[in-house]
Scaffold this motif. Structure first.
Motif, PDB file in Angstrom:
ATOM      1  N   VAL A 237       0.821  -1.210   0.000  1.00 22.29           N
ATOM      2  CA  VAL A 237       0.000   0.000   0.000  1.00 22.29           C
ATOM      3  C   VAL A 237       0.855   1.260   0.000  1.00 22.29           C
ATOM      4  O   VAL A 237       0.484   2.283  -0.579  1.00 22.29           O
ATOM      5  CB  VAL A 237      -0.980  -0.012   1.181  1.00 22.29           C
ATOM      6  CG1 VAL A 237      -0.267   0.128   2.502  1.00 22.29           C
ATOM      7  CG2 VAL A 237      -2.039   1.069   1.017  1.00 22.29           C
ATOM      8  N   GLN A 238       2.040   1.210   0.630  1.00 16.73           N
ATOM      9  CA  GLN A 238       2.884   2.401   0.648  1.00 16.73           C
ATOM     10  C   GLN A 238       3.287   2.811  -0.766  1.00 16.73           C
ATOM     11  O   GLN A 238       3.304   4.006  -1.101  1.00 16.73           O
ATOM     12  CB  GLN A 238       4.144   2.161   1.485  1.00 16.73           C
ATOM     13  CG  GLN A 238       3.882   1.975   2.971  1.00 16.73           C
ATOM     14  CD  GLN A 238       3.665   0.531   3.347  1.00 16.73           C
ATOM     15  OE1 GLN A 238       3.439  -0.323   2.490  1.00 16.73           O
ATOM     16  NE2 GLN A 238       3.733   0.241   4.636  1.00 16.73           N
ATOM     17  N   ALA A 239       3.605   1.833  -1.617  1.00 14.68           N
ATOM     18  CA  ALA A 239       3.990   2.142  -2.992  1.00 14.68           C
ATOM     19  C   ALA A 239       2.795   2.672  -3.779  1.00 14.68           C
ATOM     20  O   ALA A 239       2.938   3.576  -4.622  1.00 14.68           O
ATOM     21  CB  ALA A 239       4.564   0.901  -3.663  1.00 14.68           C
ATOM     22  N   ARG A 240       1.632   2.130  -3.535  1.00 18.34           N
ATOM     23  CA  ARG A 240       0.436   2.603  -4.242  1.00 18.34           C
ATOM     24  C   ARG A 240       0.084   4.024  -3.821  1.00 18.34           C
ATOM     25  O   ARG A 240      -0.326   4.853  -4.649  1.00 18.34           O
ATOM     26  CB  ARG A 240      -0.726   1.656  -3.969  1.00 18.34           C
ATOM     27  CG  ARG A 240      -0.457   0.223  -4.448  1.00 18.34           C
ATOM     28  CD  ARG A 240      -1.543  -0.727  -3.989  1.00 18.34           C
ATOM     29  NE  ARG A 240      -2.788  -0.448  -4.697  1.00 18.34           N
ATOM     30  CZ  ARG A 240      -3.983  -0.479  -4.120  1.00 18.34           C
ATOM     31  NH1 ARG A 240      -4.089  -0.733  -2.823  1.00 18.34           N
ATOM     32  NH2 ARG A 240      -5.064  -0.235  -4.816  1.00 18.34           N
ATOM     33  N   LEU A 241       0.243   4.331  -2.536  1.00 17.56           N
ATOM     34  CA  LEU A 241       0.002   5.692  -2.073  1.00 17.56           C
ATOM     35  C   LEU A 241       1.046   6.653  -2.633  1.00 17.56           C
ATOM     36  O   LEU A 241       0.733   7.800  -2.966  1.00 17.56           O
ATOM     37  CB  LEU A 241      -0.002   5.733  -0.543  1.00 17.56           C
ATOM     38  CG  LEU A 241      -1.206   5.056   0.122  1.00 17.56           C
ATOM     39  CD1 LEU A 241      -0.962   4.889   1.624  1.00 17.56           C
ATOM     40  CD2 LEU A 241      -2.479   5.868  -0.111  1.00 17.56           C
ATOM     41  N   ALA A 242       2.287   6.187  -2.749  1.00 16.26           N
ATOM     42  CA  ALA A 242       3.332   7.029  -3.342  1.00 16.26           C
ATOM     43  C   ALA A 242       3.011   7.347  -4.792  1.00 16.26           C
ATOM     44  O   ALA A 242       3.181   8.487  -5.254  1.00 16.26           O
ATOM     45  CB  ALA A 242       4.688   6.337  -3.231  1.00 16.26           C
ATOM     46  N   ALA A 243       2.541   6.343  -5.539  1.00 13.84           N
ATOM     47  CA  ALA A 243       2.173   6.575  -6.939  1.00 13.84           C
ATOM     48  C   ALA A 243       1.023   7.571  -7.029  1.00 13.84           C
ATOM     49  O   ALA A 243       0.998   8.443  -7.911  1.00 13.84           O
ATOM     50  CB  ALA A 243       1.791   5.250  -7.604  1.00 13.84           C
TER      51      ALA A 243
ATOM     52  N   PRO B   6      -1.084   4.942   5.775  1.00 11.16           N
ATOM     53  CA  PRO B   6       0.175   4.211   5.958  1.00 11.16           C
ATOM     54  C   PRO B   6       1.186   4.527   4.857  1.00 11.16           C
ATOM     55  O   PRO B   6       1.511   3.688   4.022  1.00 11.16           O
ATOM     56  CB  PRO B   6      -0.279   2.743   5.905  1.00 11.16           C
ATOM     57  CG  PRO B   6      -1.483   2.759   5.020  1.00 11.16           C
ATOM     58  CD  PRO B   6      -2.179   4.071   5.290  1.00 11.16           C
ATOM     59  N   VAL B   7       1.678   5.772   4.856  1.00 15.11           N
ATOM     60  CA  VAL B   7       2.596   6.206   3.795  1.00 15.11           C
ATOM     61  C   VAL B   7       4.055   5.931   4.136  1.00 15.11           C
ATOM     62  O   VAL B   7       4.938   6.181   3.329  1.00 15.11           O
ATOM     63  CB  VAL B   7       2.410   7.705   3.501  1.00 15.11           C
ATOM     64  CG1 VAL B   7       1.027   7.979   2.935  1.00 15.11           C
ATOM     65  CG2 VAL B   7       2.641   8.555   4.741  1.00 15.11           C
ATOM     66  N   THR B   8       4.316   5.453   5.354  1.00 11.79           N
ATOM     67  CA  THR B   8       5.674   5.117   5.755  1.00 11.79           C
ATOM     68  C   THR B   8       5.778   3.610   5.974  1.00 11.79           C
ATOM     69  O   THR B   8       4.774   2.908   6.036  1.00 11.79           O
ATOM     70  CB  THR B   8       6.069   5.841   7.054  1.00 11.79           C
ATOM     71  OG1 THR B   8       5.194   5.409   8.111  1.00 11.79           O
ATOM     72  CG2 THR B   8       5.943   7.347   6.893  1.00 11.79           C
TER      73      THR B   8
END
Length: 503
Positions: free
Chosen positions: A15-21, A254-256
Motif C-alpha cells: 500500500v505504501q507504494a500505491r500511495l506514493a504513486a 500508511p505512507v511510511t
C-alpha cells in the motif's frame, strides 16, 4: 486457513507504494482504462489539476449556499439550558452538550482552572473512500459547507458524520456512502483507528478515522469528486481549502514503512526533500529507538499530574454569560456563541446550535531537520485536559500567541519565537487552515514547518526528535498523535510530492 501477509496490501503492490504513486499523480486526464460508466458518473474530474479543483469548489459553493447568523444562546431553537446546572443540551439528548470542566494541573504553569467544554461522548465516522483507476488510487472527497468554516465550502471526507447524524436523530436525509464504512469488512480497509480531537475544547472526544478501498463501481453524487493524493497534497498548501477532518484521516494513511527513494527520485530535489523521503523507511534509522520513544510517552503519562472532571456550566470560574454568549473575563481564549443556519444540500436544511469561537489565530508548527540524512521533527509531549490518556504527541509549537502576550518571556510556549521569526528560506510549509467547522466558528491556525539544524536545537524536557516513520507507526494506534500533529504530518508528507518549498 491461509495466513495474511504483514503489509496492508494493495492488489499488486504494498500500500505504501500505491500511495506514493497516487501522491506523484496530478494528471488532469481521465485514464483510458476507466470504465465507460465511471467516465460518465464517477470519473468526472477524477484527475484534476489543483486550479481545476479550486474552480470546482467555487462552483459547489454556489450550488450549496449556507447562511449563518449569530443568535443569543438562550434563543437557540431545539436547545435548552438546564435549570440546575446551566448546561446547554439538545432536546433530543443527542449530538453534544456544552458543560463545565474543572482542571487540576499540579505540574503546569496554572495550577487549576475551569472552563466551558464540549461533551460529545458518541464516536463519529470520518471516512474516505478509495478506488483504483488505471493503477492509481483516487480518493472520493466532498465539497461541504460547515457553519463555522471561514470561507464556506471546503474539501471534506466522503463521510463526515456524528453518530447522531448517521442514526438520523435529526430526522433528516440519510448520509451518502455510509454503508461502505459501517460494513467496511466487505471491502479493503486501509485505515481504521479511533483518534482524539482538540483536547482544550472537547472532553475526551473521539472519532473513527477510516479509509476504505473498493473495487466496485461507485456512483458519484453531486458535490463529490475523485482526487489523487498528489492533487490533495497540492490543495493542502492553499489556505482554508482542505478541512480538518480530511487532514486527520490523511495523517493516518500508511505512507511510511518501506524504502520509497526510487519512486521519489525527482531531478532537482533538495536535501530537505531527500531526507524526508528517506525518513519514511524504518531501515534508515532514527535518533531514538521505538522502545525508548514508547517508554518516554508512558513515563510522561505516568508522572504528569493533571485531573479533570465535568462540572455544571454555571460553576465555571472566570467566565461570564452576557449578551447571549459565554466569554472569559480577560477577553482571551474563546467564547461560546449561538448560530442559526440555513443550508442547501445537507441532511437537514435548517438548525440552531452553540459553537466555540476562538479569540485569535493560532500557530501550529514543527521544527524539522536532517539527522544523519534522515528528516526528524521535534515533537512535544502535550498534556491537555480533554485527552482520554493525559498525554499525546503534539507539534513543537501549538498555541494562540495572543493568549500568552501578557506572560513573561520564560512562561511563553517554547520555540514560539523561533517559528515566528524564521527566515523565509527556512519555511518549508506555510498555510492558514481551518479547524472543524461543525463545532468551531472561524477557528483557524497557521500551519508551519520550519527547517532547522537539529545540532543547534537541543531536546528540552518534554521534547523528542522523531522520524516520520516513527510517527507513522504511532498514528496507527489511537491517542498517540493529537489532531494538530496529524494535520501537520499530512502537510509534511505533501512535501514529498512537490519539489522545493510550498508557500
Amino acid at each position: 486457513m491461509n495466513l495474511v501477509a504483514p503489509d496492508i496490501g494493495g492488489r499488486s503492490a504494498p500500500v505504501q507504494a500505491r500511495l506514493a504513486a497516487s501522491a506523484l499523480s496530478r494528471s488532469h486526464r481521465r485514464p483510458s482504462g476507466a470504465p465507460a460508466a465511471a467516465a460518465g458518473r464517477a470519473a468526472h474530474g477524477a484527475h484534476t489539476e489543483p486550479d481545476v479543483s479550486v474552480r470546482w469548489l467555487a462552483r459547489s459553493a454556489g450550488r450549496l449556499p449556507m447562511a449563518v447568523d449569530r443568535v443569543a444562546l438562550d434563543d437557540l431553537g431545539g436547545w435548552t439550558r438546564d435549570a440546575t446546572t446551566g448546561n446547554l443540551g439538545h432536546r433530543s439528548g443527542g449530538f453534544f452538550s456544552v458543560e463545565g470542566m474543572a482542571v487540576e494541573a499540579a505540574d503546569g504553569p496554572v495550577g487549576s482552572w475551569s472552563q466551558p467544554v464540549i461533551h460529545q461522548p458518541e464516536v463519529g465516522i470520518l471516512g474516505i473512500l478509495a478506488k483504483e483507476f488505471d493503477g492509481v488510487l483516487r480518493f472520493l472527497l466532498q465539497a461541504k459547507a460547515e457553519p463555522g468554516n471561514h470561507n464556506g465550502v471546503q474539501l471534506s471526507p466522503t463521510v463526515q458524520a456524528t453518530r447522531s447524524n448517521y442514526t438520523r436523530v435529526h430526522r433528516g436525509r440519510p448520509v451518502p456512502y455510509l454503508d461502505y464504512f459501517r460494513h467496511a469488512s466487505r471491502h479493503r480497509v486501509l485505515v481504521d483507528v479511533r483518534q482524539s480531537e482538540q483536547g482544550s475544547w472537547f472532553f475526551r472526544k473521539r472519532n473513527r478515522n477510516m479509509v476504505v478501498e473498493v473495487a466496485e463501481e461507485v456512483e458519484v453524487r453531486d458535490g463529490f469528486r475523485w482526487l489523487t493524493l498528489g492533487e490533495i497534497h497540492a490543495l493542502l498548501a492553499r489556505d482554508d481549502t482542505v478541512n480538518m477532518d480530511t487532514r486527520t484521516v490523511l495523517g493516518c494513511l500508511p505512507v511510511t514503512g518501506t524504502d520509497l527513494t526510487p519512486m521519489f527520485d525527482v531531478p532537482g530535489s533538495d536535501r530537505f526533500r531527500t531526507a524526508l523521503v528517506r525518513s519514511c523507511d524504518p531501515a534508515a534509522g532514527a535518533l531514538h529507538d521505538a522502545t525508548g520513544v514508547l517508554s518516554w510517552i508512558t513515563e510522561a503519562r505516568t508522572v504528569t499530574g493533571i485531573r479533570t472532571r465535568l462540572v455544571p456550566l454555571d460553576e465555571v470560574k472566570g467566565w461570564r454569560r452576557t449578551a447571549g454568549r459565554i466569554h472569559h473575563r480577560s477577553g482571551r481564549f474563546f467564547e461560546v456563541i449561538g448560530v442559526r443556519v440555513q443550508a442547501a444540500g445537507r441532511e437537514v436544511e435548517r438548525w440552531d446550535q452553540p459553537m466555540i469561537r476562538p479569540v485569535g489565530t493560532g500557530v501550529i508548527a514543527f521544527l524539522a531537520g536532517s539527522i544523519g540524512g534522515v528528516l526528524h521533527v521535534l515533537a512535544r509531549a502535550s498534556a491537555q485536559p480533554g485527552y482520554a490518556d493525559v498525554i499525546e504527541l503534539a507539534p513543537t509549537v501549538q498555541c494562540t500567541p495572543g493568549n500568552h502576550e501578557h506572560l513573561p518571556a520564560a512562561a511563553r510556549p517554547r520555540f514560539l519565537e523561533e517559528v515566528l521569526g524564521a527566515d523565509e528560506e527556512r519555511i518549508r510549509f506555510d498555510a492558514v487552515l481551518s479547524e472543524e467547522g461543525g463545532r468551531f466558528f472561524h477557528a483557524r491556525n497557521r500551519y508551519v514547518i520550519v527547517e532547522v539544524d537539529p545540532d543547534a536545537v537541543a531536546e528540552p524536557p518534554g521534547f523528542r526528535w522523531l522520524a516520520p516513520h516513527q510517527l507513522g507507526e504511532l498514528v496507527r494506534h489511537g491517542h498517540y498523535l493529537n489532531i494538530e500533529a496529524r494535520s501537520l504530518l499530512a502537510c509534511l508528507h505533501s512535501l514529498k510530492s512537490t519539489a522545493g518549498s510550498v508557500k
